[in-house]
Write a protein that holds these residues in place. Structure first.
Motif, PDB file in Angstrom:
ATOM      1  N   LEU B 211      -0.160   5.305  -7.102  1.00 24.31           N
ATOM      2  CA  LEU B 211      -0.062   5.090  -5.657  1.00 24.31           C
ATOM      3  C   LEU B 211      -0.671   6.243  -4.863  1.00 24.31           C
ATOM      4  N   THR B 214      -4.876   7.371  -6.755  1.00 21.52           N
ATOM      5  CA  THR B 214      -5.999   6.545  -7.217  1.00 21.52           C
ATOM      6  C   THR B 214      -6.549   5.643  -6.109  1.00 21.52           C
ATOM      7  N   ARG B 215      -7.692   5.082  -6.407  1.00 14.71           N
ATOM      8  CA  ARG B 215      -8.341   4.148  -5.517  1.00 14.71           C
ATOM      9  C   ARG B 215      -7.448   2.930  -5.274  1.00 14.71           C
ATOM     10  N   PHE B 216      -6.787   2.474  -6.347  1.00 19.47           N
ATOM     11  CA  PHE B 216      -5.899   1.323  -6.216  1.00 19.47           C
ATOM     12  C   PHE B 216      -4.798   1.623  -5.201  1.00 19.47           C
ATOM     13  N   MET B 218      -4.813   3.953  -2.807  1.00 22.19           N
ATOM     14  CA  MET B 218      -5.387   4.130  -1.476  1.00 22.19           C
ATOM     15  C   MET B 218      -5.657   2.779  -0.821  1.00 22.19           C
ATOM     16  N   ARG B 219      -6.172   1.866  -1.606  1.00 24.93           N
ATOM     17  CA  ARG B 219      -6.476   0.539  -1.055  1.00 24.93           C
ATOM     18  C   ARG B 219      -5.198  -0.237  -0.756  1.00 24.93           C
ATOM     19  N   TYR B 221      -2.510   1.103   0.535  1.00 25.89           N
ATOM     20  CA  TYR B 221      -2.188   1.548   1.904  1.00 25.89           C
ATOM     21  C   TYR B 221      -3.114   0.875   2.922  1.00 25.89           C
ATOM     22  N   ALA B 222      -4.389   0.790   2.572  1.00 27.77           N
ATOM     23  CA  ALA B 222      -5.354   0.210   3.517  1.00 27.77           C
ATOM     24  C   ALA B 222      -5.023  -1.252   3.806  1.00 27.77           C
ATOM     25  N   SER B 225      -2.010  -1.453   5.968  1.00 27.15           N
ATOM     26  CA  SER B 225      -2.253  -0.869   7.286  1.00 27.15           C
ATOM     27  C   SER B 225      -3.124  -1.786   8.137  1.00 27.15           C
ATOM     28  N   ASN B 226      -4.143  -2.371   7.521  1.00 27.83           N
ATOM     29  CA  ASN B 226      -5.074  -3.219   8.269  1.00 27.83           C
ATOM     30  C   ASN B 226      -5.907  -4.000   7.255  1.00 27.83           C
ATOM     31  N   ALA B 230      -9.727  -3.521   5.774  1.00 27.19           N
ATOM     32  CA  ALA B 230      -9.963  -3.305   4.344  1.00 27.19           C
ATOM     33  C   ALA B 230     -10.963  -4.325   3.816  1.00 27.19           C
ATOM     34  N   ARG B 231     -10.776  -5.584   4.233  1.00 26.02           N
ATOM     35  CA  ARG B 231     -11.687  -6.632   3.779  1.00 26.02           C
ATOM     36  C   ARG B 231     -13.113  -6.333   4.230  1.00 26.02           C
ATOM     37  N   VAL B 235     -13.165  -4.095   0.382  1.00 28.98           N
ATOM     38  CA  VAL B 235     -12.057  -4.171  -0.566  1.00 28.98           C
ATOM     39  C   VAL B 235     -11.780  -5.653  -0.856  1.00 28.98           C
ATOM     40  N   GLY B 292       1.790  -0.180   5.027  1.00 26.56           N
ATOM     41  CA  GLY B 292       0.988   1.000   5.303  1.00 26.56           C
ATOM     42  C   GLY B 292       1.683   2.338   5.130  1.00 26.56           C
TER      43      GLY B 292
END
Lengths: 262, 373
Positions: B211, B214-216, B218-219, B221-222, B225-226, B230-231, B235, B292
């Protein structure tokens, strides 16, 4: 040759209808490298439809789009990104829980070197550092690259969104009313950023706005749409508040055009 | 507290940032430590602090902690999972059936002979975990493909999986589990620490890194959050959403397997409030229901608070039911304080930096946050 390639994106004869509404009735638009192009018009003039076509969110009914002389089919937002067209929307632009570096590199994260990188470990310091460099290059500052964006002002958030798009939009940067939700001072910040982005990155920038003084301040080229047609196309030097307002209100349409509507 | 620090010396916060994030867990950690102190001082012969008692708290918390860790990912991504407790039951049934059925015939089992012990245990563990993951995948798939809100999807699969578990077992506990399973994984210890707690600690540790680093993560949270941003940033939001629910189901599967080991049977009637306990633990630890926001460190603290209260009340001779009352109150108060703090954090962080950019430094929006508090 160079002449042609200075026109990064040329759209000709773009039409688009929704049911019985003819949103675009044959619109031409030329975006020049390193120049800011303002797309102006009243509500319903077709600005947003045109922008959505350029960013791949909508498909035109007819018309042609050339990028650096090559015909392109912008079939989806992903295609647009591959072509180097990046869009900043009014809102929905940033993930507030993430910091500056994370936002700028979201979807293109920098990974750590070695084994940890293989496991997907991100290199936050590198993303923050390069994010800050990008912000500085565009002449704007943020308090700290490690703060989540939610603790920043609206102008700073939008600045991050613009910086992000400017960093990845190779050729064309589309801004859909980037300053719509901002105060006067923050708007100035973002517009400076747009200006710098066009000059520094040599990108073609299109931005939608309702704000005539703002347009005159930063645009090189101006296209005014009225009821789905281009009713005025001019360089900044030839524009004035009066001219733009008359164009937006439809006073420049030819009588024939006006009969054709509704 | 931590936000003032953030403004004053951002560089020195790197390590703290990594562990607790920008919002920190100061308040809730203080509450946990205060509880431990109070119970230690007031419990007869300070028994609360004894090694034996701590071991029991660890074992009690491990299973909820695993579920809460999964819930942390889901909630940070803006979702919710009500089905995890039911998946635990379903997974435990699958695990118990496989272990009992493959280890020995019923006659052999009644004589406590288990000729195919290794096969049975391996199949049970893999099958139980896979069953949970499969349910989780279904949650994610329906959420993504049919665009049904996760609250409803997971409420539906809660009923489906619990019903399926009852159908498979006829509502009865599954007999014939080899005692070796319980003696090792179930109640066994290493250096005085229950194996269950060790397993939970390792998995939660990995999830913490996943959590926070890593990229996983971070994404995740993204997305919470929004998700639209992200899309647009490239992502693959649907894929990651399915992965997140699958992870939750996978963890429920592990908890189900641990349950079989612990109680030597599939606990068909238990875990009815695990889902709510897991969500409460995450929320007490500062994970936002709106997505988020949240940290694994907070969830760990949040998972221990109910166990400490429960244990402490028993030692003090209260009716243990008071624990549920207290946890409910802690949940509400924790979320309330968290919101108050976030609002004030917003204004304090914003004030010194709003001169960023080109023009006048006296921003109006600086005052928004202070009004809110």
């Amino acid at each position: 040759m160079t002449e042609q390639h200075d026109d990064v994106l040329v759209a000709t004869g773009i039409t688009k209808s929704f049911a019985h509404v003819r949103a675009l009735r044959g619109v031409d638009l030329t975006l020049r490298r390193g120049k800011v192009h303002a797309l102006v018009g009243d509500n319903g003039a077709g600005k947003s439809t045109l922008i959505k076509i350029l960013s791949g969110a909508l498909q035109p009914d007819s018309g042609e789009i050339l990028m650096e002389g090559e015909p392109v089919d912008i079939a989806s937002p992903e295609t647009a990104q591959h072509l180097g067209i990046e869009t900043v929307y009014q809102d929905l632009a940033v993930a507030e829980a993430l910091d500056l570096g994370e936002n700028i590199f979201l979807g293109r994260e920098l990974l750590r070197r070695g084994l940890l990188g293989h496991f997907g470990f991100v290199d936050r310091p590198a993303m923050r550092e390069r994010g800050m460099e990008q912000m500085q290059r565009l002449g704007t500052k943020v308090p700290s690259p490690s703060l989540p964006l939610e603790s920043m002002s609206g102008g700073q958030k939008q600045a991050v969104a613009v910086a992000r798009a400017a960093m990845w939009g190779g050729r064309v940067l589309i801004l859909d009313e980037p300053a719509a939700a901002l105060g006067v001072r923050q708007t100035a910040q973002v517009l400076n950023l747009v200006r710098r982005s066009a000059e520094e990155s040599n990108q073609a920038v299109v931005f939608i706005s309702h704000n005539v003084p703002q347009i005159l301040e930063i645009a090189d080229d101006i296209t005014v749409l009225h009821q789905g047609r281009v009713c005025l196309r001019c360089a900044k030097a030839d524009a004035s508040v009066d001219l733009l307002v008359r164009a937006m209100s439809g006073a420049l349409d030819s009588p024939a055009d006006r009969e054709g509507t509704e | 507290m931590s936000s003032e620090l953030a403004v004053a010396k951002p560089r020195h916060r790197k390590f703290a940032d990594m562990l607790t994030g920008s919002t920190g867990n100061g308040l809730i950690l203080t509450v946990l430590i205060a509880m431990i102190l109070v119970f230690t001082i007031t419990s007869p012969a300070h028994r609360f602090l004894s090694a034996g008692n701590f071991t029991s708290i660890l074992a009690d918390t491990s299973q909820i902690l695993l579920l809460a860790a999964g819930e942390t990912f889901i909630m940070i991504a803006g979702g919710i999972d009500l089905s995890c407790g039911a998946f635990v039951v379903f997974s435990s049934v699958i695990c118990a059936k496989l272990v009992a059925g493959l280890s020995a015939t019923p006659e052999q089992a009644s004589n406590l002979e288990f000729p195919h012990l290794a096969l049975g245990l391996a199949a049970g563990i893999v099958g139980g975990v896979a069953a949970g993951a499969a349910w989780g995948w279904l949650n994610g798939w329906i959420t993504v493909r049919w665009q049904v809100p996760p609250f409803i999807v997971t409420l539906g699969t809660l009923g489906m999986s619990l019903g399926a578990a009852q159908i498979i077992t006829g509502g009865l506990n599954v007999p014939g589990i080899p005692p070796a399973f319980q003696e090792t994984l179930g109640i066994g210890k290493i250096f005085g620490i229950p194996w269950i707690a060790v397993v939970a600690a390792i998995i939660v540790g990995i999830l913490w890194l996943l959590l926070a680093q890593t990229r996983f993560g971070m994404r995740t949270y993204a997305i919470g959050s929004n998700s639209e941003a992200a899309r647009r940033a490239g992502v693959n939001v649907p894929r990651q959403t399915i992965q997140l629910y699958c992870l939750m189901g996978f963890l429920a599967g592990i908890v189900g397997v641990l349950d079989v080991a612990r109680f030597n049977t599939a606990s068909i009637a238990a875990h009815t409030t695990d889902n709510l306990q897991a969500i409460a633990a995450a929320a007490i630890g500062g994970v936002s229901l709106y997505g988020g926001k949240g940290r694994m460190s907070g969830t760990i603290i949040g998972a221990f608070i109910p166990a400490v209260l429960h244990n402490g009340f028993i030692l003090l001779g209260f009716e243990p039911y008071w624990q549920e009352v207290a946890v409910g109150a802690v949940l509400i108060i924790a979320v309330y304080f968290d919101q108050v703090r976030r609002r004030s954090t917003g204004s304090r962080v914003q004030a010194p930096d709003d001169d960023a950019g080109a023009t006048t430094p006296n921003g109006n929006e600086v005052t928004h946050g202070s009004h809110a508090t």
